[in-house]
Write a protein that holds these residues in place. Structure first.
Motif, PDB file in Angstrom:
ATOM      1  N   VAL A   2     -11.716   4.873   9.357  1.00  0.00           N
ATOM      2  CA  VAL A   2     -11.123   6.225   8.647  1.00  0.00           C
ATOM      3  C   VAL A   2      -9.909   5.732   7.719  1.00  0.00           C
ATOM      4  O   VAL A   2      -9.677   6.222   6.683  1.00  0.00           O
ATOM      5  CB  VAL A   2     -10.819   7.220   9.777  1.00  0.00           C
ATOM      6  N   PHE A   3      -9.005   4.975   8.417  1.00  0.00           N
ATOM      7  CA  PHE A   3      -8.108   4.757   7.565  1.00  0.00           C
ATOM      8  C   PHE A   3      -8.234   4.143   6.461  1.00  0.00           C
ATOM      9  O   PHE A   3      -7.563   4.231   5.056  1.00  0.00           O
ATOM     10  CB  PHE A   3      -7.222   3.552   8.455  1.00  0.00           C
ATOM     11  N   GLY A   4      -9.067   2.852   6.423  1.00  0.00           N
ATOM     12  CA  GLY A   4      -9.330   2.217   5.232  1.00  0.00           C
ATOM     13  C   GLY A   4     -10.180   3.356   4.001  1.00  0.00           C
ATOM     14  O   GLY A   4      -9.751   3.210   2.979  1.00  0.00           O
ATOM     15  N   MET A   5     -10.960   4.329   4.699  1.00  0.00           N
ATOM     16  CA  MET A   5     -11.650   5.086   3.901  1.00  0.00           C
ATOM     17  C   MET A   5     -10.809   6.232   3.216  1.00  0.00           C
ATOM     18  O   MET A   5     -10.747   6.551   1.866  1.00  0.00           O
ATOM     19  CB  MET A   5     -12.655   6.069   4.668  1.00  0.00           C
ATOM     20  N   ALA A   6      -9.593   6.438   4.027  1.00  0.00           N
ATOM     21  CA  ALA A   6      -8.499   7.344   3.360  1.00  0.00           C
ATOM     22  C   ALA A   6      -7.753   6.672   2.347  1.00  0.00           C
ATOM     23  O   ALA A   6      -7.565   7.348   1.067  1.00  0.00           O
ATOM     24  CB  ALA A   6      -7.682   7.743   4.645  1.00  0.00           C
ATOM     25  N   LEU A   7      -7.613   5.415   2.448  1.00  0.00           N
ATOM     26  CA  LEU A   7      -6.965   4.609   1.375  1.00  0.00           C
ATOM     27  C   LEU A   7      -7.852   4.684   0.045  1.00  0.00           C
ATOM     28  O   LEU A   7      -7.348   4.992  -1.021  1.00  0.00           O
ATOM     29  CB  LEU A   7      -6.538   3.236   1.620  1.00  0.00           C
ATOM     30  N   VAL A   8      -9.101   4.304   0.377  1.00  0.00           N
ATOM     31  CA  VAL A   8     -10.046   4.272  -1.039  1.00  0.00           C
ATOM     32  C   VAL A   8     -10.113   5.759  -1.561  1.00  0.00           C
ATOM     33  O   VAL A   8      -9.900   5.846  -2.768  1.00  0.00           O
ATOM     34  CB  VAL A   8     -11.497   4.082  -0.417  1.00  0.00           C
ATOM     35  N   LEU A   9     -10.122   6.706  -0.834  1.00  0.00           N
ATOM     36  CA  LEU A   9     -10.410   8.076  -1.350  1.00  0.00           C
ATOM     37  C   LEU A   9      -8.871   8.488  -2.236  1.00  0.00           C
ATOM     38  O   LEU A   9      -9.031   8.883  -3.162  1.00  0.00           O
ATOM     39  CB  LEU A   9     -10.406   9.068  -0.113  1.00  0.00           C
ATOM     40  N   ILE A  10      -7.978   8.200  -1.493  1.00  0.00           N
ATOM     41  CA  ILE A  10      -6.365   8.515  -2.216  1.00  0.00           C
ATOM     42  C   ILE A  10      -6.319   7.875  -3.747  1.00  0.00           C
ATOM     43  O   ILE A  10      -6.369   8.063  -4.813  1.00  0.00           O
ATOM     44  CB  ILE A  10      -5.256   8.176  -1.401  1.00  0.00           C
ATOM     45  N   MET A  11      -7.018   6.601  -3.528  1.00  0.00           N
ATOM     46  CA  MET A  11      -6.952   5.666  -4.844  1.00  0.00           C
ATOM     47  C   MET A  11      -7.996   6.428  -6.154  1.00  0.00           C
ATOM     48  O   MET A  11      -7.616   6.160  -7.143  1.00  0.00           O
ATOM     49  CB  MET A  11      -7.111   4.189  -4.588  1.00  0.00           C
ATOM     50  N   CYS A  70       0.905  -1.220  -0.040  1.00  0.00           N
ATOM     51  CA  CYS A  70       0.073  -0.094   0.089  1.00  0.00           C
ATOM     52  C   CYS A  70       0.950   1.059   0.032  1.00  0.00           C
ATOM     53  O   CYS A  70       0.273   2.051  -0.558  1.00  0.00           O
ATOM     54  CB  CYS A  70      -1.006   0.094   1.202  1.00  0.00           C
ATOM     55  N   MET A  71       1.977   1.196   0.740  1.00  0.00           N
ATOM     56  CA  MET A  71       2.824   2.277   1.010  1.00  0.00           C
ATOM     57  C   MET A  71       3.170   2.581  -0.644  1.00  0.00           C
ATOM     58  O   MET A  71       3.320   3.806  -0.952  1.00  0.00           O
ATOM     59  CB  MET A  71       4.062   1.891   1.649  1.00  0.00           C
ATOM     60  N   VAL A  72       3.721   1.691  -1.190  1.00  0.00           N
ATOM     61  CA  VAL A  72       4.317   1.853  -2.672  1.00  0.00           C
ATOM     62  C   VAL A  72       3.423   2.341  -3.601  1.00  0.00           C
ATOM     63  O   VAL A  72       3.542   3.252  -4.206  1.00  0.00           O
ATOM     64  CB  VAL A  72       5.098   0.493  -2.922  1.00  0.00           C
ATOM     65  N   VAL A  73       2.080   1.899  -3.599  1.00  0.00           N
ATOM     66  CA  VAL A  73       1.161   1.976  -4.424  1.00  0.00           C
ATOM     67  C   VAL A  73       0.384   3.276  -4.403  1.00  0.00           C
ATOM     68  O   VAL A  73       0.333   4.417  -5.329  1.00  0.00           O
ATOM     69  CB  VAL A  73       0.067   1.118  -4.585  1.00  0.00           C
ATOM     70  N   LEU A  74       0.494   3.636  -2.841  1.00  0.00           N
ATOM     71  CA  LEU A  74      -0.511   4.824  -2.625  1.00  0.00           C
ATOM     72  C   LEU A  74       0.586   6.037  -2.719  1.00  0.00           C
ATOM     73  O   LEU A  74      -0.034   7.303  -3.117  1.00  0.00           O
ATOM     74  CB  LEU A  74      -0.690   4.797  -1.005  1.00  0.00           C
TER      75      LEU A  74
END
Lengths: 262, 376
Positions: B331-340, B279-283
């Motif tokens: 919140v963490f999961g949501m943030a990942l989705v939003l960034i993607m 995730c760190m790499v992709v995000l």
């Protein structure tokens, strides 16, 4: 001396009795042919005749079921694709296969990989040798881009070049490997008349600079104008070989293309 | 071009501005543990130490995934190998107490060997098939670590290895508190400077590899493996090299982790860890070093920051509606989705991807023209 009288030993590229099966289909059966040093040799035939299969056998993508392929003194059959390149045979693809998201320049620089050495340690410490090698790679890549006529697009992504320029870039990348023989799979496919004429001029220049060319092509005029000799494949067999003018009047060839009278 | 972009490019060209920016970054990095310790507390310095370990991990995975385009879901295995090698060589478990300058490079080397071991059988695989095999490999390593306590007790099984020697370079023990010119350097600060040094080294290596003969070969393989082979690249060796390099970084990071933590167990190296590094790499932006660093820092610190959600609710509403522990992952999961969704190529996409996704107008027109050519 007529080309057909040349002994096999003089040939730069020689195929002897090459066969390749895919399941029940004999894509190539017992094909022998020789490409002499410095000639432009055409490979023609109807769709599905086995031309691209022959290319893939020669360039190491497939290994032949029977027969041998030689480049000069060295054996190509059984080599991996990158070993074939090391031995001096480079190719292009029918459906262009560039590194689409690298720049035109980078594409050609990758072509120099096989003639350069720098490894991980060289890259990290970037000593004088590595720096000299890198700048030589870049210089040569620029030269080749200019040579094929896409020098002005050096910094553009390969995928953003026009179709004709992509074809030329692919040739530049192949030439970057310093080949003795350049194998082109339908280089004029999809080109208009002007682009084809420019390609013809380029290929003549490449030959004049000492690179032998093996060419698959559908554009009959290009083949007639350019090739010294052609071989005709049909259903995986070589049915004719010789000067273009002879081959085009050969009844067997006409039958293969137009179908025999029933 | 927008105004801020023009200004940004102007700055990038100005030598004084660039030099000034580097000096500011240097000062910030040098003072970071003290400022953080004074404002957010000692716990946050520890979090920053972990962030640096993850930066090293993410940069290692970036070589495999970002440069060479090989999707690796078992990357944490190399972190585990590095950690266990260090732990076995410097703990009472075998009574060995090797110095760090021997144990750490050996851990990295063993990890590299495992990288090649994983790489060899997967050379013919690509994309999702490769992902599944690497996933299996990651789990195999963890399960081995969990079960290699009998018949011969190699890893001490699920109990893990305890009392690992803290990192010590000659007379400088990083787990001791030093006072220099009246400034106190507690262990978390010492480790910070050690990790920072190694992280900078790994960043340097990543940059150097990026534009090199090897780096170009990696990208060529990512772009088109058949064309790369037909251009003379020995795809087998170059791919194995990517696995080995990535694993080396992972091994270094793992060894440091073992020395820093003093205790490791197979639990620390589960699938979730592999996923989070990916995730760190992709995000952050696959293939872009700055992006990957940012991704690693954000993904280590953000979940920690979310622990304050409970306090925040209390401050704003006077009571806690949702338990912070529950809310945190949501919140963490949501943030990942939003960034993607909003930054599909990552927060800081690599040059290549930026050009790939955001074509300028004339280029787009050309693209259509070439499509038209192809259709004829």
């Amino acid at each position: 001396m007529t080309p057909s009288a040349k002994a096999d030993a003089d040939m730069l590229l020689a195929l002897q009795g090459v066969s390749k099966q895919f399941g029940g289909l004999a894509a190539l059966s017992d094909v022998s042919l020789g490409v002499a040093q410095g000639e432009i040799y055409g490979l023609i035939g109807p769709n599905g005749a086995g031309k691209t299969t022959l290319f893939n056998v020669v360039t190491g993508l497939y290994s032949p079921d029977h027969g041998v392929v030689r480049l000069g003194e060295t054996l190509l059959s059984g080599c991996k694709p990158h070993e074939v390149v090391t031995r001096g045979l480079a190719r292009t693809f029918q459906n262009i296969r560039l590194f689409a998201n690298m720049t035109a320049l980078e594409n050609v620089m990758v072509g120099r990989h096989v003639r350069t050495q720098a490894g991980v340690l060289g890259a990290i410490f970037r000593g004088a040798t590595t720096r000299a090698e890198e700048s030589a790679i870049e210089r040569r890549a620029h030269e080749l881009l200019n040579y094929v006529g896409v020098g002005t697009h050096a910094q553009r992504l390969a995928r953003h070049l026009s179709y004709g320029d992509q074809r030329r870039l692919e040739i530049a990348r192949a030439l970057a490997t310093d080949p003795q023989l350049l194998a082109l799979d339908e280089p004029a496919a999809g080109m208009n008349a002007i682009e084809t004429a420019a390609l013809q001029e380029l290929l003549q220049r490449v030959r004049a600079d000492g690179v032998t060319i093996l060419l698959i092509e559908h554009d009959v005029r290009l083949v007639m104008d350019l090739c010294d000799r052609v071989a005709v494949l049909d259903y995986g067999k070589k049915i004719a070989e010789g000067a273009p003018s002879t081959v085009r009047n050969d009844p067997v060839v006409i039958e293969a293309y137009l179908g025999g009278a029933a | 071009m927008r105004d801020w972009q023009r200004r940004w490019r102007g700055w990038k060209r100005n030598r004084q501005v660039v030099l000034g920016a580097w000096i500011v970054i240097g000062i910030v990095l040098a003072l970071l543990p003290f400022v953080t310790g004074a404002t957010l507390g000692r716990g946050w310095v520890r979090i920053i130490d972990f962030a640096l370990l993850y930066v090293m991990l993410a940069l290692g995975l970036n070589i495999v995934v970002g440069y060479a385009g090989l999707l690796d879901l078992g990357y944490i295995a190399f972190y585990a190998v590095g950690a266990y090698v260090y732990a076995l060589l410097a703990s009472p478990h075998f009574g060995l107490h090797w110095p760090v300058w021997m144990a750490l490079p050996l851990g990295a080397t063993v990890a590299a060997v495992f990288g090649v071991l994983l790489g060899s059988p997967t050379l013919r695989l690509r994309g999702d098939y490769l992902a599944i095999v690497t996933l299996g490999f990651g789990e195999i390593i963890r399960i081995f670590l969990n079960n290699l306590n009998a018949p011969f007790n190699l890893t001490n099984g699920p109990q893990g290895i305890n009392l690992i020697d803290p990192i010590r370079i000659v007379d400088l023990g990083f787990s001791e508190t030093y006072t220099v010119f009246g400034i106190s350097f507690p262990p978390t600060h010492n480790y910070y400077y050690l990790f920072l040094t190694l992280t900078l080294a790994i960043i340097f290596i990543s940059i150097r590899l990026q534009d090199s003969r090897i780096g170009r070969a990696w990208v060529a393989i990512r772009e088109d493996e058949i064309a790369a082979a037909a251009t003379g690249i020995n795809t087998r060796n170059v791919k194995l090299l990517a696995f080995a390099m990535g694993a080396t970084f992972g091994g270094v990071s793992g060894g440091l982790f073992a020395g820093f933590q003093g205790f490791i167990s197979p639990e620390s190296f589960n699938l979730f860890e592999s996923i989070i590094v990916l995730c760190m790499v992709v995000l952050g932006g696959m293939g872009n070093i700055a992006g990957v660093i940012l991704g690693a820092v954000l993904l280590t610190t953000f979940p920690e920051a979310l622990r304050y959600l409970g306090e925040l609710q209390y401050m704003v509403f006077g009571q806690v509606f949702v338990d912070a522990a529950d809310l945190r992952m949501l919140v963490f999961g949501m943030a990942l989705v939003l960034i993607m969704i909003f930054r599909p190529a990552g927060i800081l996409p690599s040059m290549r991807r930026r050009r790939e996704l955001g074509a300028d107008a004339p280029v787009a027109a050309q693209e259509q023209a070439s499509l038209y050519d192809a259709q004829r």
